[in-house]
Design an enzyme around this catalytic site. Structure first.
Site, short mmCIF file in Angstrom:
data_model
loop_
_atom_site.label_atom_id
_atom_site.label_comp_id
_atom_site.label_asym_id
_atom_site.label_seq_id
_atom_site.Cartn_x
_atom_site.Cartn_y
_atom_site.Cartn_z
N ASP A 310 35.75 39.81 104.81
CA ASP A 310 36.80 39.55 105.20
C ASP A 310 36.18 37.48 105.16
O ASP A 310 35.81 36.54 105.12
CB ASP A 310 38.22 39.33 106.55
CG ASP A 310 37.94 40.72 105.70
OD1 ASP A 310 38.25 41.42 104.45
OD2 ASP A 310 39.49 41.16 106.09
N HIS A 443 49.16 66.22 78.68
CA HIS A 443 50.71 66.26 79.11
C HIS A 443 51.21 67.64 80.26
O HIS A 443 50.94 68.99 79.30
CB HIS A 443 51.22 66.26 77.86
CG HIS A 443 52.60 66.61 77.50
ND1 HIS A 443 53.62 65.30 77.97
CD2 HIS A 443 53.42 67.16 77.24
CE1 HIS A 443 54.86 65.95 77.69
NE2 HIS A 443 54.55 66.80 77.20
#
Length: 461
Positions: A310, A443
């Site tokens: 950071d 699926h």
């Protein structure tokens, strides 16, 4: 003056710092880690990623219980036991924190629990002991701290930060959330779902300005559907405490407004934690936003000193901080490592719906002048998401017409943070949409939704 010399010194024991120290230790014998935090472990483990996602998941389970009738279920009551949620978080986080502490305190490293300040280009002064520390190379990995913008009354008014929200063991009656960034949105939804009245005030026209406008609009709609009182495109005028209540004065569409709640949460961003490091004495330059400037190997303007995480950016993401730390340490030991490839980065926002991205954004592609082909598909027309009542959002992917390769993807919807990784792998391997259509997309799964925009892209390329 007492002094000691090391091969490699890391300031900060978080994700970037530990990664750098661990990597340096592979070839260097004398590696020191300097950390003056009350607890060891770094922002992600102690006050960031892990505690917030632990709480958010509890709130998601509660939210599903409240939505039970949609699934044909009868759950008469479901409420948050904040003390129990808090305790679960503490136990969960301690597992991660204890492991990090063990690593930092191991004999592999010289752990120094002190505050370090550069007093010269290759010398640190330790505040408590007065000792001087010199090294062949240094790594600055001090992370970030909460930012308190210059809003009249905010600094003088006692308010919560993300640290306070993550440590709650009671249910706040009402909370004003200042900000619309990732932390603000994730915790605003958490507070709302556990039962607080939430008023969120964002200065920009859209929340989550780190994401695309399309993604932000989907999350905004979900927030409003969950009855978060969301105000965007505002100007903050002042903050005050009136008796037991907090009051925020702001303008919206030219009209003066005010919000009143029992608690105030400042979530207006974070800033690099560089105060007191003596960067000027070390010859380390910073950007106007306070981030330390680095090159591709994380070197600062002082070639002996590196920075990662950071404190240097450009993205406040843990896995990137870890890679940066490793790159820096390898370079410091004389290697030429591959720099961080930000073109294949991933990012996730843990709101519900989640927002996840991989690769470069469409805005970045436009800035680079790329000829991009784009296709998308909505969750509300997809079998698995329909049966899950997960109809918010879409998947979107884009490819460079000149190469035919995928260069970016975005998923806004249920479990987007998991779904994005199929695209992240594809981008990292330089795949085309046609390559991905060779995959057996099972699926019914959420993952198979990617096959629809991929088919459209393949037809256009």
């Amino acid at each position: 003056m007492d002094s000691e010399h090391f091969d490699f010194v890391v300031i900060g024991g978080g994700s970037a710092g530990y990664a750098a120290a661990r990597t340096a230790r592979e070839t260097k014998n004398k590696v020191a880690i300097i950390d003056d935090g009350a607890e060891l472990g770094g922002l992600c483990i102690l006050r960031g990623c892990m505690p917030s996602k632990t709480l958010i998941y509890s709130a998601e389970v509660l939210h599903l219980a409240h939505e039970a009738e949609k699934f044909g279920l009868k759950i008469p009551t479901a409420t948050a036991d904040m003390a129990a949620i808090h305790q679960r978080k503490l136990v969960t986080i301690e597992d991660f924190a204890s492991y990090r502490r063990e690593q930092l305190e191991s004999e592999r490293f010289h752990l120094i629990r002190d505050r370090a300040t550069f007093i010269a280009e290759k010398t640190l002064l330790l505040a408590k002991s007065g000792k001087h520390i010199t090294a062949d190379h240094f790594m600055i990995a001090t992370g970030s701290v909460v930012n308190t913008p210059d809003v009249p009354g905010l600094a003088e008014t006692p308010h919560w930060t993300s640290d306070d929200v993550l440590d709650l063991d009671f249910l706040p009656e009402s909370v004003i959330v200042l900000g619309g960034g990732i932390v603000a949105c994730e915790l605003a939804q958490f507070l709302n779902r556990v039962g607080s009245k939430v008023i969120q005030i964002q200065r920009s026209p859209l929340i989550l300005k780190e994401t695309s406008p399309d993604a932000a609009k989907v999350v905004e709609q979900a927030f409003r559907d969950e009855e978060i009182e969301l105000h965007t495109d505002t100007q903050l005028v002042s903050v005050e405490k009136d008796g037991e209540a907090f009051v925020v004065h702001f303008t919206q569409n030219g009209k003066a407004q005010q919000a009143r709640a029992a608690h105030l949460f400042n979530a207006l961003g974070r800033k690099p934690n560089t105060s007191g490091l003596g960067l000027a004495a070390a010859g380390v330059e910073t950007r106007p936003n306070g981030q330390i400037m680095v090159n591709h190997f994380q070197q600062t303007s002082n070639s002996r000193i590196y920075a990662a995480g950071d404190v240097s950016g450009p993205f406040e993401i843990v896995h990137i901080a870890i890679i940066q730390g490793e790159v820096a340490a390898k370079h410091a030991r004389g290697e030429s490592p591959d720099p961080v490839n930000y073109n294949t980065r991933t990012g996730v926002v843990f709101t519900d719906p989640q927002v996840a991205t991989a690769g470069i954004s469409l805005a970045e592609a436009a800035e680079r002048g790329l000829d991009v082909v784009v296709a998308d598909y909505p969750f509300d027309d997809h079998g698995k998401s329909i049966l899950m009542e997960a109809k918010y959002g879409y998947v979107k992917a884009w490819a460079d017409r000149s190469t035919g390769k995928l260069i970016g993807a975005e998923c806004v919807g249920k479990d987007a943070g998991e779904l994005i990784h199929s695209m992240a792998v594809a981008l990292s391997l330089g795949a085309t949409p046609a390559d991905l259509l060779k995959v057996h997309w099972y699926h019914p799964t959420l993952s198979e939704i990617w096959s629809y925009p991929l088919e459209d892209l393949a037809d256009e390329l």
